[in-house]
Each structure stands twice: as structure tokens, then as C-alpha cells.
Scaffold this active site. Structure first.
Site, PDB file in Angstrom:
ATOM      1  N   ASN A 141      10.961   2.595  -0.315  1.00  0.00           N
ATOM      2  CA  ASN A 141      10.678   1.260   0.200  1.00  0.00           C
ATOM      3  C   ASN A 141      11.191   0.162  -0.720  1.00  0.00           C
ATOM      4  OD1 ASN A 141       9.476   2.256   2.485  1.00  0.00           O
ATOM      5  ND2 ASN A 141       7.421   2.297   1.604  1.00  0.00           N
TER       6      ASN A 141
ATOM      7  N   THR B 192       0.799  -1.225   0.000  1.00  0.00           N
ATOM      8  CA  THR B 192       0.000   0.000   0.000  1.00  0.00           C
ATOM      9  C   THR B 192       0.833   1.277   0.000  1.00  0.00           C
ATOM     10  OG1 THR B 192      -0.166  -0.157   2.415  1.00  0.00           O
ATOM     11  CG2 THR B 192      -1.970  -1.118   1.122  1.00  0.00           C
ATOM     12  N   ASP B 193       2.146   1.148   0.147  1.00  0.00           N
ATOM     13  CA  ASP B 193       3.002   2.334   0.125  1.00  0.00           C
ATOM     14  C   ASP B 193       4.250   2.054  -0.709  1.00  0.00           C
ATOM     15  OD1 ASP B 193       3.869   4.908   0.639  1.00  0.00           O
ATOM     16  OD2 ASP B 193       4.764   4.415   2.581  1.00  0.00           O
ATOM     17  N   LEU B 194       4.028   1.604  -1.940  1.00  0.00           N
ATOM     18  CA  LEU B 194       5.151   1.296  -2.817  1.00  0.00           C
ATOM     19  C   LEU B 194       5.742   2.596  -3.346  1.00  0.00           C
ATOM     20  CD1 LEU B 194       6.722  -1.087  -4.040  1.00  0.00           C
ATOM     21  CD2 LEU B 194       5.210  -0.936  -6.027  1.00  0.00           C
TER      22      LEU B 194
END
Length: 237
Positions: A176, A170-172
Site C-alpha cells: 500500500n 489500518t493496513d499499512l
């Protein structure tokens, strides 16, 4: 598969891997403890700074959970208590281990800490540090065009493996995704609020669109080329 052990110390709930950490206590989740032992190696920028540590389990990354967006302006690091198993640290620790057990390139989860404070809690996560790795966001700006292309295609192949496993990251974003420059080996990190589901092309598309938005924020002029190379690697992978 790791068999985690749970202990409580000084009001801190701790989940840890006893194979890598024979003993642990609440001090592991305080900066003062590591400073006292001269074991702070540095840090990395992010929503909350990640701290690099020299621990009995080897070099590790310690991350304190911080809120983002508008809520983070008012409630920096406090979350609503809904039970230990529902806490962000517990969920991320277990999910990261699931991915690790599948042979996916993620850091080994070492320990999670949760401290309840009335109706809320604060949380921390500790993972093994990937040697000689840096965020893609730090690698791309100084790399040559050919290096950028190779790195993005390598990252794309790794991202596709996670999507094939059913991960919704959900936070690509480029912070990251870690890369080891010498080998162009890529890793994914930070699985807070991520889910392991059935493979879904619409979820994969959403993840890649989010990554493109992050490229635009990093470098608007290069974002289109970066996304083109990424998609080429993703389709070839």
C-alpha cells in the site's frame, strides 16, 4: 474540493467526480465492459486483484472489495448493508478525497460503485493510476542496499506527513506504499477502513509496528535493516 455526483443505474449506486468523468454507468464496474473496449491494461496482486484500465478519465485502477482473513474464506465479497453512506466504497471515496484536498500524495478518487443484494452489498472503487509507480514490496527485493535505504527513508517521510494529518492507516504494508523509482516519490493507497482523526503518537506507532510485521513476511532477514532505515527517515522527517 471535488463535488461528487450520485446516480443509480441497473441497481448500482454510483458516486463519481463529474469533473473527470462526464458520464458513467454500471458497466464501468464489470470486466466485460472494459474487455469489450480493449481497455484492460493489466493488474496488480492483492487481496482482490486490482485492474488497470484505460478510461475516458485517463488510466485508472479498479478495485473490487474482497474480504480478508477467515470471513473471506466463506463470504468472498459480500458485506452487511448498513446504508449507502456507511458502505466501504462510499467511505473510502470521501476519505481519499479529503486526503487529496490536503495535498497529500494519494491517487485521485474517480468513482465508487455499490450494489445492494438483500441484506448485503458488493462494492468497487476506481482511482487514477499513479504513472510509473510500483508497490514498495516489488521494488525493495531487486534494489541495491543504498536504493533500499533511500526508498525507505523517502517512504517514511511521506508516512509521517499522513500521521501529522491524523490518518490511522489500518493496513499499512509495503503493497500500500507506491514508489516512482526515478524520483523516489512515494504515495499511499488503499484507505479502506482507515480513519482521519487527531494526530496520535500511539496510532502512529501501531501503524509502524504493523509495517514492520509486513517487512518480516516479505523478507525476514532484511526486515530489521529495513525498519531501521524507515525509522531513521521518519525521525528525520
Amino acid at each position: 474540493m471535488a463535488s461528487f455526483r450520485q446516480v443509480e443505474d441497473q441497481g448500482q449506486f454510483i458516486l463519481y467526480d463529474p469533473e473527470h468523468i462526464p458520464q458513467i454507468h454500471a458497466g464501468w464496474f464489470t470486466l466485460e465492459y472494459w474487455q469489450e473496449h480493449k481497455a484492460v491494461l493489466g493488474g496488480a496482486p492483492g487481496r482482490g486483484t486490482s485492474v488497470f484500465l484505460k478510461t475516458p478519465a485517463g488510466e485508472a485502477v479498479w478495485r473490487h472489495y474482497h474480504r480478508g482473513g477467515l470471513p473471506g474464506k466463506f463470504i468472498k465479497d459480500l458485506y452487511l448493508w448498513q446504508g449507502l453512506e456507511a458502505s466501504r466504497a462510499w467511505r473510502e471515496m470521501h476519505l481519499t478525497q479529503q486526503l487529496y484536498d490536503q495535498g497529500l500524495p494519494v491517487p485521485k478518487p474517480l468513482a465508487a460503485g455499490v450494489k445492494r443484494l438483500g441484506l448485503g452489498y458488493r462494492a468497487d472503487l476506481m482511482t487514477a493510476r499513479i504513472p510509473d509507480a510500483l508497490p514498495l514490496a516489488d521494488y525493495l527485493p531487486d534494489a541495491s542496499e543504498e536504493q533500499q535505504k533511500q526508498a525507505l527513508q523517502a517512504a517514511a517521510r511521506v508516512i509521517k506527513r499522513f500521521h501529522q494529518a491524523g490518518l490511522n492507516h489500518t493496513d499499512l504494508n509495503p503493497r500500500n506504499i507506491l514508489i516512482q523509482p526515478e524520483s523516489l516519490t512515494c504515495w499511499l493507497i488503499d484507505f479502506d477502513r482507515c480513519l482521519l482523526l487527531q494526530p496520535d503518537t500511539s496510532i502512529a506507532t501501531d501503524n509502524l509496528f504493523r509495517l514492520h510485521r509486513a517487512f518480516v513476511k516479505l523478507d525476514k532477514q532484511k526486515a530489521t535493516a529495513w525498519q531501521t532505515w524507515l525509522l531513521q527517515g521518519y525521525q528525520a522527517g
